[in-house]
Design an enzyme around this catalytic site. Sequence first.
Site, PDB file in Angstrom:
ATOM      1  N   TYR A  32      -1.992  -0.607  10.237  1.00  0.00           N
ATOM      2  CA  TYR A  32      -2.064  -1.048   8.829  1.00  0.00           C
ATOM      3  C   TYR A  32      -0.837  -0.553   8.055  1.00  0.00           C
ATOM      4  CZ  TYR A  32      -3.830  -1.245   3.986  1.00  0.00           C
ATOM      5  OH  TYR A  32      -3.971  -1.481   2.641  1.00  0.00           O
ATOM      6  N   SER A  84       0.853  -1.193   0.000  1.00  0.00           N
ATOM      7  CA  SER A  84       0.000   0.000   0.000  1.00  0.00           C
ATOM      8  C   SER A  84       0.885   1.237   0.000  1.00  0.00           C
ATOM      9  CB  SER A  84      -0.877   0.008   1.258  1.00  0.00           C
ATOM     10  OG  SER A  84      -1.505   1.269   1.418  1.00  0.00           O
ATOM     11  N   LYS A  90       2.227  -2.672   6.311  1.00  0.00           N
ATOM     12  CA  LYS A  90       2.566  -2.554   4.888  1.00  0.00           C
ATOM     13  C   LYS A  90       4.030  -2.119   4.701  1.00  0.00           C
ATOM     14  CE  LYS A  90      -1.401  -3.770   3.068  1.00  0.00           C
ATOM     15  NZ  LYS A  90      -1.582  -4.840   2.078  1.00  0.00           N
TER      16      LYS A  90
HETATM   17  N1  LIG Z   1      -8.686  -0.881  -1.820  1.00  0.00           N
HETATM   18  C1  LIG Z   1      -7.722  -0.012  -1.553  1.00  0.00           C
HETATM   19  O1  LIG Z   1      -7.934   1.202  -1.532  1.00  0.00           O
HETATM   20  C2  LIG Z   1      -6.327  -0.509  -1.296  1.00  0.00           C
HETATM   21  C3  LIG Z   1      -5.295   0.442  -1.294  1.00  0.00           C
HETATM   22  C4  LIG Z   1      -3.995   0.018  -1.059  1.00  0.00           C
HETATM   23  C5  LIG Z   1      -3.740  -1.318  -0.828  1.00  0.00           C
HETATM   24  N2  LIG Z   1      -4.760  -2.227  -0.826  1.00  0.00           N
HETATM   25  C6  LIG Z   1      -4.428  -3.617  -0.568  1.00  0.00           C
HETATM   26  O2  LIG Z   1      -4.962  -4.425  -1.597  1.00  0.00           O
HETATM   27  C7  LIG Z   1      -5.193  -5.738  -1.102  1.00  0.00           C
HETATM   28  C8  LIG Z   1      -6.572  -6.197  -1.528  1.00  0.00           C
HETATM   29  O3  LIG Z   1      -7.519  -5.276  -1.041  1.00  0.00           O
HETATM   30  P1  LIG Z   1      -8.938  -5.068  -1.742  1.00  0.00           P
HETATM   31  O4  LIG Z   1      -9.167  -3.619  -1.793  1.00  0.00           O
HETATM   32  O5  LIG Z   1      -9.071  -5.867  -2.971  1.00  0.00           O
HETATM   33  O6  LIG Z   1      -9.878  -5.689  -0.595  1.00  0.00           O
HETATM   34  P2  LIG Z   1     -11.288  -6.429  -0.670  1.00  0.00           P
HETATM   35  O7  LIG Z   1     -12.062  -6.011  -1.866  1.00  0.00           O
HETATM   36  O8  LIG Z   1     -11.889  -6.263   0.668  1.00  0.00           O
HETATM   37  O9  LIG Z   1     -10.889  -7.974  -0.872  1.00  0.00           O
HETATM   38  C9  LIG Z   1     -10.121  -8.612   0.098  1.00  0.00           C
HETATM   39  C10 LIG Z   1      -9.936 -10.059  -0.295  1.00  0.00           C
HETATM   40  O10 LIG Z   1      -9.117 -10.684   0.703  1.00  0.00           O
HETATM   41  C11 LIG Z   1      -9.857 -11.750   1.330  1.00  0.00           C
HETATM   42  N3  LIG Z   1      -9.463 -11.780   2.724  1.00  0.00           N
HETATM   43  C12 LIG Z   1      -9.594 -10.807   3.647  1.00  0.00           C
HETATM   44  N4  LIG Z   1      -9.085 -11.210   4.823  1.00  0.00           N
HETATM   45  C13 LIG Z   1      -8.615 -12.476   4.631  1.00  0.00           C
HETATM   46  C14 LIG Z   1      -7.983 -13.427   5.453  1.00  0.00           C
HETATM   47  N5  LIG Z   1      -7.703 -13.179   6.722  1.00  0.00           N
HETATM   48  N6  LIG Z   1      -7.641 -14.617   4.917  1.00  0.00           N
HETATM   49  C15 LIG Z   1      -7.906 -14.883   3.625  1.00  0.00           C
HETATM   50  N7  LIG Z   1      -8.493 -14.025   2.795  1.00  0.00           N
HETATM   51  C16 LIG Z   1      -8.850 -12.832   3.297  1.00  0.00           C
HETATM   52  C17 LIG Z   1     -11.316 -11.425   1.058  1.00  0.00           C
HETATM   53  O11 LIG Z   1     -12.159 -12.575   1.061  1.00  0.00           O
HETATM   54  P3  LIG Z   1     -12.851 -13.154   2.410  1.00  0.00           P
HETATM   55  O12 LIG Z   1     -13.420 -11.970   3.134  1.00  0.00           O
HETATM   56  O13 LIG Z   1     -13.888 -14.121   1.929  1.00  0.00           O
HETATM   57  O14 LIG Z   1     -11.769 -13.844   3.148  1.00  0.00           O
HETATM   58  C18 LIG Z   1     -11.215 -10.856  -0.348  1.00  0.00           C
HETATM   59  O15 LIG Z   1     -11.071 -11.893  -1.295  1.00  0.00           O
HETATM   60  C19 LIG Z   1      -4.945  -5.659   0.407  1.00  0.00           C
HETATM   61  O16 LIG Z   1      -3.652  -6.119   0.677  1.00  0.00           O
HETATM   62  C20 LIG Z   1      -5.046  -4.167   0.704  1.00  0.00           C
HETATM   63  O17 LIG Z   1      -4.277  -3.817   1.840  1.00  0.00           O
HETATM   64  C21 LIG Z   1      -6.048  -1.847  -1.050  1.00  0.00           C
END
Ligand SMILES: NC(=O)c1ccc[n+]([C@@H]2O[C@H](COP(=O)([O-])OP(=O)(O)OC[C@H]3O[C@@H](n4cnc5c(N)ncnc54)[C@H](OP(=O)(O)O)[C@@H]3O)[C@@H](O)[C@H]2O)c1
Length: 254
Positions: free
Chosen positions: A160, A147, A164
């Site tokens: 968080y 992130s 990261k």
């Molecule tokens: N969205 C943003 O703005 C953003 C920005 C910077 C970085 N990121 C990073 O991008 C990555 C993905 O985020 P996203 O935005 O795609 O989130 P998301 O839409 O909430 O999806 C998260 C995914 O991870 C799974 N998950 C969550 N906790 C888990 C656990 N303990 N064990 C196994 N699976 C788990 C969820 O499925 P289940 O709930 O069914 O387990 C889902 O498939 C993360 O590392 C996040 O920190 C996101």
Amino acid sequence: MDTSYLSLEGKIAVITGGSRGIGKAIALTFADAGADVVIASRKLPDLEKVAEDIKATGRKALCVPTHTKKVEDLENLVQKTLDEFARIDVLVNNAATNPAMGPIVDTEESVYDHIMDTNLKGYFMMSKLVGKIMRDQKSGNIINVSSAGGVSPAEGLGPYCISKAGINMLTKQMALEMGPYNVRVNAIAPRIVKTDFSKALWTNEKLMEREFKFTPLKCVATPEEIAQAALYLASSATNYMTGHILVINGGAFF
Ligand SMILES: NC(=O)c1ccc[n+]([C@@H]2O[C@H](COP(=O)([O-])OP(=O)(O)OC[C@H]3O[C@@H](n4cnc5c(N)ncnc54)[C@H](OP(=O)(O)O)[C@@H]3O)[C@@H](O)[C@H]2O)c1
């Protein structure tokens, strides 16, 4: 123009958090590029829906219910992948959590532990398990979805951001150790991406107004834009790139 350097034909990719958001977009992009894909998250029905989409591209899909905080689940994920495909070419550590916001001085120990165990330790243990296999294969590619918060602080997101930042150093350290075995390790560091994870941010008009003052591209990212960067890192287009933290933030300057 020949763009075959972006092909993942014949590759086996494992993606944690592959059931929605960025992980789902990466799974589908990799399948489009020719990879067979293993997707892991906690809820099987959500994984099965994505698996249908992967199979529609003509590629194989394997769903493995996994809680990335539990080492036994990660071991099971690796074993199930080997049973089915016998190798792992690409690992995308992507599943992460952020259950609470607030200043560090008001953060409960249990919240800190949960974030660190899921994010940093989850990525560490999965990299260790898969790294051993890739070391034996003498080839492999690990991509950590980090992130922008791992590079600069973000209000209310202390644990968080710290997790990261740890993932960024895990990336550089593993790149150092694994390079001689032909294993590359890179990270992607997005700012705000339009997924469920950050909905409280991108639906907050006031916050977005402030965000876009400092973001030249005046928008948040889509999951597909992050997935295309993941394909770039997974492919031979980046054969000489390792230990890199690819910040994707619309040019944000804070
Ligand atoms: N969205 C943003 O703005 C953003 C920005 C910077 C970085 N990121 C990073 O991008 C990555 C993905 O985020 P996203 O935005 O795609 O989130 P998301 O839409 O909430 O999806 C998260 C995914 O991870 C799974 N998950 C969550 N906790 C888990 C656990 N303990 N064990 C196994 N699976 C788990 C969820 O499925 P289940 O709930 O069914 O387990 C889902 O498939 C993360 O590392 C996040 O920190 C996101």
